[in-house]
Design a protein around this motif. Structure first.
Motif, PDB file in Angstrom:
ATOM      1  N   LEU A 102       0.828  -1.210   0.000  1.00  0.00           N
ATOM      2  CA  LEU A 102       0.000   0.000   0.000  1.00  0.00           C
ATOM      3  C   LEU A 102       0.861   1.257   0.000  1.00  0.00           C
ATOM      4  CD1 LEU A 102      -2.846   1.341   0.393  1.00  0.00           C
ATOM      5  CD2 LEU A 102      -2.396   1.209   2.852  1.00  0.00           C
ATOM      6  N   ILE A 103       1.978   1.220   0.717  1.00  0.00           N
ATOM      7  CA  ILE A 103       2.801   2.427   0.884  1.00  0.00           C
ATOM      8  C   ILE A 103       3.398   2.905  -0.438  1.00  0.00           C
ATOM      9  CG2 ILE A 103       4.809   3.414   2.046  1.00  0.00           C
ATOM     10  CD1 ILE A 103       4.232   1.475   4.383  1.00  0.00           C
ATOM     11  N   PRO A 104       4.165   2.069  -1.164  1.00  0.00           N
ATOM     12  CA  PRO A 104       4.719   2.570  -2.437  1.00  0.00           C
ATOM     13  C   PRO A 104       3.654   2.886  -3.470  1.00  0.00           C
ATOM     14  CG  PRO A 104       5.149   0.207  -2.183  1.00  0.00           C
ATOM     15  CD  PRO A 104       4.640   0.700  -0.871  1.00  0.00           C
ATOM     16  N   GLU A 105       2.544   2.119  -3.469  1.00  0.00           N
ATOM     17  CA  GLU A 105       1.483   2.359  -4.450  1.00  0.00           C
ATOM     18  C   GLU A 105       0.800   3.707  -4.208  1.00  0.00           C
ATOM     19  OE1 GLU A 105       0.708   0.810  -7.186  1.00  0.00           O
ATOM     20  OE2 GLU A 105       2.248  -0.719  -6.853  1.00  0.00           O
ATOM     21  N   SER A 106       0.657   4.100  -2.937  1.00  0.00           N
ATOM     22  CA  SER A 106       0.019   5.391  -2.636  1.00  0.00           C
ATOM     23  C   SER A 106       0.886   6.546  -3.135  1.00  0.00           C
ATOM     24  CB  SER A 106      -0.235   5.521  -1.132  1.00  0.00           C
ATOM     25  OG  SER A 106       0.980   5.517  -0.403  1.00  0.00           O
ATOM     26  N   TYR A 107       2.213   6.407  -3.012  1.00  0.00           N
ATOM     27  CA  TYR A 107       3.100   7.463  -3.496  1.00  0.00           C
ATOM     28  C   TYR A 107       3.117   7.505  -5.028  1.00  0.00           C
ATOM     29  CZ  TYR A 107       4.907   8.441   1.162  1.00  0.00           C
ATOM     30  OH  TYR A 107       5.025   8.822   2.474  1.00  0.00           O
ATOM     31  N   LYS A 108       2.993   6.356  -5.654  1.00  0.00           N
ATOM     32  CA  LYS A 108       2.969   6.303  -7.123  1.00  0.00           C
ATOM     33  C   LYS A 108       1.710   6.961  -7.691  1.00  0.00           C
ATOM     34  CE  LYS A 108       5.587   1.970  -7.666  1.00  0.00           C
ATOM     35  NZ  LYS A 108       5.467   0.543  -8.069  1.00  0.00           N
ATOM     36  N   ASN A 109       0.592   6.815  -6.973  1.00  0.00           N
ATOM     37  CA  ASN A 109      -0.705   7.253  -7.492  1.00  0.00           C
ATOM     38  C   ASN A 109      -1.216   8.557  -6.896  1.00  0.00           C
ATOM     39  OD1 ASN A 109      -1.952   4.835  -9.234  1.00  0.00           O
ATOM     40  ND2 ASN A 109      -0.804   3.945  -7.555  1.00  0.00           N
ATOM     41  N   VAL A 110      -0.422   9.205  -6.044  1.00  0.00           N
ATOM     42  CA  VAL A 110      -0.907  10.414  -5.369  1.00  0.00           C
ATOM     43  C   VAL A 110      -1.233  11.527  -6.354  1.00  0.00           C
ATOM     44  CG1 VAL A 110       1.418  11.329  -4.957  1.00  0.00           C
ATOM     45  CG2 VAL A 110      -0.480  12.019  -3.470  1.00  0.00           C
ATOM     46  N   LYS A 111      -0.505  11.608  -7.474  1.00  0.00           N
ATOM     47  CA  LYS A 111      -0.756  12.695  -8.431  1.00  0.00           C
ATOM     48  C   LYS A 111      -2.127  12.591  -9.081  1.00  0.00           C
ATOM     49  CE  LYS A 111       1.670  10.252 -12.155  1.00  0.00           C
ATOM     50  NZ  LYS A 111       2.794  10.322 -13.122  1.00  0.00           N
ATOM     51  N   ASP A 112      -2.718  11.383  -9.092  1.00  0.00           N
ATOM     52  CA  ASP A 112      -4.042  11.190  -9.690  1.00  0.00           C
ATOM     53  C   ASP A 112      -5.145  11.114  -8.633  1.00  0.00           C
ATOM     54  OD1 ASP A 112      -2.973  11.011 -12.318  1.00  0.00           O
ATOM     55  OD2 ASP A 112      -2.389   8.938 -11.926  1.00  0.00           O
ATOM     56  N   ALA A 113      -4.814  11.392  -7.385  1.00  0.00           N
ATOM     57  CA  ALA A 113      -5.786  11.282  -6.290  1.00  0.00           C
ATOM     58  C   ALA A 113      -6.773  12.438  -6.317  1.00  0.00           C
ATOM     59  CB  ALA A 113      -5.060  11.245  -4.944  1.00  0.00           C
ATOM     60  N   LYS A 114      -7.884  12.270  -5.601  1.00  0.00           N
ATOM     61  CA  LYS A 114      -8.850  13.352  -5.430  1.00  0.00           C
ATOM     62  C   LYS A 114      -8.168  14.502  -4.698  1.00  0.00           C
ATOM     63  CE  LYS A 114     -12.759  10.147  -5.143  1.00  0.00           C
ATOM     64  NZ  LYS A 114     -13.826   9.599  -4.273  1.00  0.00           N
ATOM     65  N   PRO A 115      -8.547  15.752  -5.010  1.00  0.00           N
ATOM     66  CA  PRO A 115      -7.865  16.898  -4.401  1.00  0.00           C
ATOM     67  C   PRO A 115      -7.818  16.856  -2.874  1.00  0.00           C
ATOM     68  CG  PRO A 115      -9.281  17.644  -6.183  1.00  0.00           C
ATOM     69  CD  PRO A 115      -9.564  16.180  -5.991  1.00  0.00           C
ATOM     70  N   ALA A 116      -8.947  16.528  -2.233  1.00  0.00           N
ATOM     71  CA  ALA A 116      -8.982  16.514  -0.765  1.00  0.00           C
ATOM     72  C   ALA A 116      -8.097  15.410  -0.205  1.00  0.00           C
ATOM     73  CB  ALA A 116     -10.421  16.340  -0.279  1.00  0.00           C
ATOM     74  N   SER A 117      -8.126  14.216  -0.822  1.00  0.00           N
ATOM     75  CA  SER A 117      -7.285  13.114  -0.357  1.00  0.00           C
ATOM     76  C   SER A 117      -5.808  13.454  -0.513  1.00  0.00           C
ATOM     77  CB  SER A 117      -7.604  11.833  -1.143  1.00  0.00           C
ATOM     78  OG  SER A 117      -8.941  11.439  -0.952  1.00  0.00           O
ATOM     79  N   LYS A 118      -5.481  14.125  -1.602  1.00  0.00           N
ATOM     80  CA  LYS A 118      -4.087  14.509  -1.834  1.00  0.00           C
ATOM     81  C   LYS A 118      -3.602  15.483  -0.777  1.00  0.00           C
ATOM     82  CE  LYS A 118      -2.836  15.284  -6.091  1.00  0.00           C
ATOM     83  NZ  LYS A 118      -2.614  15.955  -7.401  1.00  0.00           N
ATOM     84  N   LEU A 119      -4.447  16.466  -0.427  1.00  0.00           N
ATOM     85  CA  LEU A 119      -4.063  17.444   0.595  1.00  0.00           C
ATOM     86  C   LEU A 119      -3.805  16.754   1.929  1.00  0.00           C
ATOM     87  CD1 LEU A 119      -3.744  20.404   1.550  1.00  0.00           C
ATOM     88  CD2 LEU A 119      -6.148  20.337   2.171  1.00  0.00           C
ATOM     89  N   VAL A 120      -4.719  15.869   2.340  1.00  0.00           N
ATOM     90  CA  VAL A 120      -4.555  15.159   3.610  1.00  0.00           C
ATOM     91  C   VAL A 120      -3.287  14.309   3.574  1.00  0.00           C
ATOM     92  CG1 VAL A 120      -5.551  13.408   5.140  1.00  0.00           C
ATOM     93  CG2 VAL A 120      -7.023  15.147   4.104  1.00  0.00           C
TER      94      VAL A 120
END
Length: 327
Positions: free
Chosen positions: A156-174
């Motif tokens: 989960l950890i590396p995948e979240s960093y790989k996909n953060v640029k495509d995340a929802k704006p609020a999720s990305k901010l958090v």
């Protein structure tokens, strides 16, 4: 008012959890500050209260962005979350400034003290654990579209960093804020140890400056992303993904134009397809239903799809569009 409360269930859950957790953390730090009088703990207290207010507004904004279009606002409220986040970065910007100033102040007025060492360490340790829980929640939201086996366990950890640029704006901010919060708490703990047990008494000041610079990075990243979202930014990757699905229909000869515009957490789609000019209205209507279905299979958060038809000009326009789009 009833409609407002009804929209709250659509708000970004990680932002709500972040607001609640940061309020608890801020209360813990307030108690520690009142007991110890530590100025660094006061700065951390203000930081947490600011984060809590910031993330609460983000939650509200993400919920209100789901409101249905009205006569006055026929385009809907999808971009409202971007506007709220642009306001939220101002709060983070002020926190970054205060954190850096406080660090400079500590460097110039560093003193040695072992008073309340374990209380400060305990509060910061508890804060780090609570922030990690929020960070985990944000990671789950960022990777929710991926297969479960791809995000199982520590994957989960590396995948979240790989996909953060495509995340929802609020999720990305958090996600970005809590990376700084967790890293900042751990860095502050290390700095307290160094300042207490070595001659380097200004370590906490330098740690504060590093945390402030990290917050400046968050401000810049969130501002750029949400300024683009407020203006309406094209999702090139999603365009290619949708185009491939649409062209699977045997009677769609080409795609003359396809725009996928991000509006907050939602997508607005406009396209023009080339078909046989002798096609009947019934056949065209079937193609329209096919396109609508394929687009909504490709992604869930599509608010509306506008489709136009044109006759086939024997030019492979879609291939040219793909070649000209930036990777």
């Amino acid at each position: 008012m009833k409609e407002l409360f009804g929209l709250m269930k659509f708000g970004t859950k990680s932002a709500l959890w972040a607001a609640i957790i940061n309020t608890i953390v801020a209360i813990l730090k307030t108690a520690a500050y009142l007991i110890t009088g530590n100025v660094a703990m006061f700065a951390e207290m203000m930081h947490s209260f600011g984060d809590a207010a910031n993330q609460f507004f983000v939650f509200i904004g993400s919920a209100l962005s789901k409101k249905e279009p009205t006569e006055r606002f026929p385009g809907g409220f999808g971009r409202l979350v971007n506007l709220v986040l642009l306001g939220a970065v101002l709060i983070v910007g002020v926190l970054a400034y205060e954190t850096i100033v406080e660090g400079i102040h500590h460097i110039s007025n560093a003193t040695h003290s072992e008073d309340w060492f374990w209380l400060n360490m305990g509060v910061l340790g508890a804060s780090a654990l609570l922030e990690m829980a929020v960070l985990y929640k944000a990671m789950k939201e960022i990777t929710e579209h991926l297969p479960k086996e791809q995000t199982k366990g520590f994957k989960l950890i590396p995948e979240s960093y790989k996909n953060v640029k495509d995340a929802k704006p609020a999720s990305k901010l958090v996600f970005l804020e809590d990376n700084v919060a967790v890293g900042g708490a751990l860095l502050a703990m290390l700095a307290i140890v160094v300042a207490t047990y070595t001659p380097f008494h200004s370590a906490t000041g330098y740690a504060s400056i590093v945390i402030g610079i990290a917050l400046v990075f968050v401000v810049g990243r969130i501002f750029m992303d949400n300024a683009a979202g407020a203006l309406g930014v094209a999702d090139v990757k999603m365009q290619a993904r949708m185009g491939a699905r649409i062209l699977q229909h045997p009677h769609i000869n080409d795609i003359q134009n396809l725009d996928v515009i991000k509006e907050g957490e939602s997508l607005h789609v406009e396209l023009k397809v080339e078909v046989d000019p002798h096609m009947t209205i019934k056949e065209a209507d079937e193609i329209r239903n096919y396109i609508d279905k394929k687009i909504k299979e490709a992604v869930e958060n599509v608010t509306d799809v506008i489709i136009e038809f044109d006759d086939d000009d024997d030019v492979d326009t879609w291939s040219q569009i793909l070649n000209n789009n930036p990777k």
